[in-house]
Write a protein that holds these residues in place. Structure first.
Motif, PDB file in Angstrom:
ATOM      1  N   SER A 156      -6.725 -15.839  -0.980  1.00 58.49           N
ATOM      2  CA  SER A 156      -6.026 -14.647  -0.397  1.00 58.49           C
ATOM      3  C   SER A 156      -4.510 -15.096  -0.954  1.00 58.49           C
ATOM      4  N   ALA A 157      -4.194 -16.127  -1.422  1.00 59.27           N
ATOM      5  CA  ALA A 157      -2.293 -16.160  -1.616  1.00 59.27           C
ATOM      6  C   ALA A 157      -2.638 -15.540  -3.403  1.00 59.27           C
ATOM      7  N   SER A 158      -4.131 -15.481  -3.406  1.00 62.82           N
ATOM      8  CA  SER A 158      -3.238 -15.093  -5.524  1.00 62.82           C
ATOM      9  C   SER A 158      -3.711 -13.252  -5.449  1.00 62.82           C
ATOM     10  N   LYS A 159      -4.208 -13.058  -4.276  1.00 63.02           N
ATOM     11  CA  LYS A 159      -4.504 -11.824  -3.834  1.00 63.02           C
ATOM     12  C   LYS A 159      -2.935 -10.952  -3.125  1.00 63.02           C
ATOM     13  N   ALA A 160      -2.562 -11.957  -2.450  1.00 56.88           N
ATOM     14  CA  ALA A 160      -1.156 -11.772  -1.749  1.00 56.88           C
ATOM     15  C   ALA A 160      -0.164 -10.937  -2.481  1.00 56.88           C
ATOM     16  N   ALA A 161      -0.337 -11.805  -3.864  1.00 59.24           N
ATOM     17  CA  ALA A 161       0.457 -12.172  -4.892  1.00 59.24           C
ATOM     18  C   ALA A 161       0.412 -11.195  -6.197  1.00 59.24           C
ATOM     19  N   SER A 162      -0.994 -10.406  -5.808  1.00 66.17           N
ATOM     20  CA  SER A 162      -1.271  -9.205  -6.770  1.00 66.17           C
ATOM     21  C   SER A 162      -0.396  -8.292  -6.290  1.00 66.17           C
ATOM     22  N   ASP A 163      -1.238  -8.338  -5.002  1.00 67.59           N
ATOM     23  CA  ASP A 163      -0.218  -7.021  -4.397  1.00 67.59           C
ATOM     24  C   ASP A 163       1.382  -6.269  -4.330  1.00 67.59           C
ATOM     25  N   LEU A 165       2.572  -8.235  -6.819  1.00 67.25           N
ATOM     26  CA  LEU A 165       3.374  -7.324  -8.230  1.00 67.25           C
ATOM     27  C   LEU A 165       3.365  -5.555  -8.311  1.00 67.25           C
ATOM     28  N   VAL A 166       2.231  -5.172  -7.542  1.00 66.11           N
ATOM     29  CA  VAL A 166       1.481  -3.460  -7.555  1.00 66.11           C
ATOM     30  C   VAL A 166       2.998  -3.116  -7.102  1.00 66.11           C
ATOM     31  N   ARG A 167       3.590  -3.419  -5.775  1.00 65.06           N
ATOM     32  CA  ARG A 167       4.723  -2.681  -5.348  1.00 65.06           C
ATOM     33  C   ARG A 167       5.130  -2.936  -5.994  1.00 65.06           C
ATOM     34  N   ALA A 168       5.737  -4.241  -6.754  1.00 70.54           N
ATOM     35  CA  ALA A 168       7.222  -4.597  -7.616  1.00 70.54           C
ATOM     36  C   ALA A 168       7.405  -3.467  -8.828  1.00 70.54           C
ATOM     37  N   TRP A 169       5.950  -3.034  -9.302  1.00 75.87           N
ATOM     38  CA  TRP A 169       5.899  -1.826 -10.196  1.00 75.87           C
ATOM     39  C   TRP A 169       6.641  -1.063 -10.071  1.00 75.87           C
ATOM     40  N   HIS A 170       5.738  -0.416  -9.200  1.00 74.49           N
ATOM     41  CA  HIS A 170       6.348   0.459  -8.077  1.00 74.49           C
ATOM     42  C   HIS A 170       7.586   1.104  -7.408  1.00 74.49           C
ATOM     43  N   GLU A 171       8.042  -0.146  -7.234  1.00 70.88           N
ATOM     44  CA  GLU A 171       9.644   0.297  -6.977  1.00 70.88           C
ATOM     45  C   GLU A 171      10.915  -0.232  -8.221  1.00 70.88           C
ATOM     46  N   THR A 172      10.358  -0.506  -8.926  1.00 65.69           N
ATOM     47  CA  THR A 172      10.767  -1.082 -10.083  1.00 65.69           C
ATOM     48  C   THR A 172      11.331  -0.108 -11.220  1.00 65.69           C
ATOM     49  N   TYR A 173       9.646   0.120 -11.708  1.00 58.06           N
ATOM     50  CA  TYR A 173       9.800   1.055 -13.533  1.00 58.06           C
ATOM     51  C   TYR A 173       9.353   1.998 -12.383  1.00 58.06           C
ATOM     52  N   GLY A 174       8.540   2.525 -11.273  1.00 53.21           N
ATOM     53  CA  GLY A 174       8.393   3.755 -10.634  1.00 53.21           C
ATOM     54  C   GLY A 174       6.747   4.233 -11.313  1.00 53.21           C
ATOM     55  N   LEU A 233     -11.801   8.875  -3.051  1.00 51.24           N
ATOM     56  CA  LEU A 233     -10.784   9.723  -1.708  1.00 51.24           C
ATOM     57  C   LEU A 233      -9.142   9.498  -2.279  1.00 51.24           C
ATOM     58  N   VAL A 234      -8.755   7.924  -1.953  1.00 52.59           N
ATOM     59  CA  VAL A 234      -7.582   6.737  -1.897  1.00 52.59           C
ATOM     60  C   VAL A 234      -7.188   7.552  -3.074  1.00 52.59           C
ATOM     61  N   LEU A 235      -7.651   7.411  -4.462  1.00 53.57           N
ATOM     62  CA  LEU A 235      -6.943   7.322  -6.066  1.00 53.57           C
ATOM     63  C   LEU A 235      -6.947   8.514  -6.168  1.00 53.57           C
ATOM     64  N   GLU A 236      -7.614   9.504  -5.681  1.00 53.70           N
ATOM     65  CA  GLU A 236      -7.020  11.347  -6.161  1.00 53.70           C
ATOM     66  C   GLU A 236      -6.593  12.118  -4.954  1.00 53.70           C
ATOM     67  N   LYS A 237      -6.242  11.582  -3.515  1.00 55.41           N
ATOM     68  CA  LYS A 237      -5.406  12.194  -3.134  1.00 55.41           C
ATOM     69  C   LYS A 237      -4.094  11.240  -1.502  1.00 55.41           C
ATOM     70  N   GLY A 238      -4.172  10.139  -2.179  1.00 55.35           N
ATOM     71  CA  GLY A 238      -3.158   9.240  -1.108  1.00 55.35           C
ATOM     72  C   GLY A 238      -2.305   9.054  -1.844  1.00 55.35           C
ATOM     73  N   ALA A 239      -1.350   8.781  -1.074  1.00 56.90           N
ATOM     74  CA  ALA A 239       0.350   8.973  -1.448  1.00 56.90           C
ATOM     75  C   ALA A 239       0.852   7.969  -2.570  1.00 56.90           C
ATOM     76  N   LEU A 240       1.419   7.825  -2.748  1.00 57.17           N
ATOM     77  CA  LEU A 240       2.234   7.264  -4.033  1.00 57.17           C
ATOM     78  C   LEU A 240       2.834   6.262  -3.076  1.00 57.17           C
ATOM     79  N   GLY A 241       2.976   5.043  -4.291  1.00 58.51           N
ATOM     80  CA  GLY A 241       3.318   3.432  -3.164  1.00 58.51           C
ATOM     81  C   GLY A 241       2.821   3.226  -2.107  1.00 58.51           C
ATOM     82  N   ARG A 242       1.481   3.772  -1.177  1.00 57.31           N
ATOM     83  CA  ARG A 242       1.202   3.888  -0.045  1.00 57.31           C
ATOM     84  C   ARG A 242      -0.052   2.905  -0.145  1.00 57.31           C
TER      85      ARG A 242
END
Length: 346
Positions: A156-163, A165-174, A233-242
């Motif tokens: 779970s710690a490794s998955k938390a870290a990956s989460d 990273l994904v959020r950071a790549w959205h915020e930092t690089y768009g 469904l999330v892929l197609e209709k989910g809000a970006l960064g959410r």
């Protein structure tokens, strides 16, 4: 839409692949074919002109760059991960390498591809994670998307870290990302080291049905095909960064779950001696850091996207037991794979 699905030969990934192809999406299945992967999982769609396979490891950045350049996907569904908590206790390094470094490689390969393509607004990177990143609950309450992270196992710690990273790549690089955290999955093609297939196969073999501790640990059970539907469904209709929590709304203690499986087996495949399968239940030493309870509040995905599970746990377990009864040719060879049938994470 052309999808690049990582881990598409695994349990949840293959459900996504099967459903996506059935719905008319092109799918590139990227999988390293490690011990828990099985190409038979995607056999129902493998002959489709919409399906292609790339054997590659997400830790191999040059391979990822080649695959992005060759296939030019419209979206990524990132499911490839080491996922068995017990194995993470015995060997955490593989979980860090795959779940953290591998996700970093996927993000960088996706970013490079996305930027070289002119940063198309329609591109998506969907990261699929687990409710285990939130830690453990007491007798009441549910995880929401705002619940603080508090992982308690190397997995779970490794998955938390990956989460993160994904959020950071959205915020930092768009990078246009969406994230999901799911509850415990079950259903067809579940690798026989997890609780439900272990119980079914041990019951049929006349072996003990092991339950950690006193069986009071509670999980929210989500039928894998419902999960695949929610992910698309999330892929197609989910809000970006959410982020969206996906739950089955089916809480059961481990003991209740095993007893239900025994009841189903009593009906579908009675023991030759006439005894109930529940007689095989055996309580074993608990694993370290075993979270007491998980429960997901699915309000966001229900209100924003209109999704909720279609399969009750009773219906889903009955389907699952029947699938294992009907598919011995699938699970029998897997019993010889490394670590299957052994106590791990003690």
């Amino acid at each position: 839409m052309k999808l690049l699905v990582t881990g598409g030969a695994g349990f949840i990934g293959s459900a996504v692949v099967r459903l996506a192809v059935t719905r008319g999406h092109e799918v590139v299945n990227l999988d390293a074919l490690t011990y828990a992967a099985c190409l038979e999982n995607v056999a129902p769609v493998a002959d489709s002109s919409l399906y292609s396979f790339e054997k590659a490891d997400i830790r191999d950045r040059p391979a990822l760059d080649r695959i992005f350049a060759a296939h030019k996907p419209d979206a990524v569904m990132h499911l490839a991960a080491e996922s068995h908590v017990d194995r993470s206790i015995d060997g955490p390094a593989a979980f860090i390498e795959t779940n953290v470094t591998g996700t970093f490689n996927m993000l960088e390969a996706a970013r490079s591809y996305w930027e070289s393509a002119g940063r198309p607004e329609t591109f998506r990177f969907h990261h699929i994670s687990t409710d285990e990143v939130f830690g453990t609950l007491g007798a009441t309450g549910q995880f929401t998307e705002e619940t603080p992270y508090a992982p308690n196992s190397p997995y779970s710690a490794s998955k938390a870290a990956s989460d993160h990273l994904v959020r950071a790549w959205h915020e930092t690089y768009g990078l246009p990302v969406v994230l999901t955290n799911c509850s415990n999955n079950y259903g067809p093609y579940h690798f026989p080291e997890k609780l439900i297939p272990v119980v079914i196969l041990n019951a049929l073999a006349g072996k003990p049905l092991p339950i950690y501790g006193d069986g009071s640990n509670v999980r929210d059970w989500l039928y894998v095909e419902d999960h695949a539907d929610a992910l698309l469904l999330v892929l197609e209709k989910g809000a970006l960064g959410r982020s969206y929590n996906i739950g089955g709304e089916n809480e059961r203690s481990n003991l209740e779950l095993v007893q239900t499986l025994c009841d189903i087996l009593d009906e579908k495949r009675p023991r030759e001696d006439g005894k109930a399968y529940a007689a095989q239940i055996t309580f074993v030493r608990d694993r370290p850091g075993h979270d007491a309870r998980y429960a997901i509040d699915p309000e966001r995905i229900r209100t924003e996207l209109g999704w909720r599970p279609s399969v009750t746990v009773e219906e889903g377990l009955a389907r699952t037991v029947q699938w294992y009864l009907d598919n011995e040719d699938w699970w029998r060879p897997l019993l010889n794979r490394d670590g299957v049938g052994k106590r791990l994470g003690a």
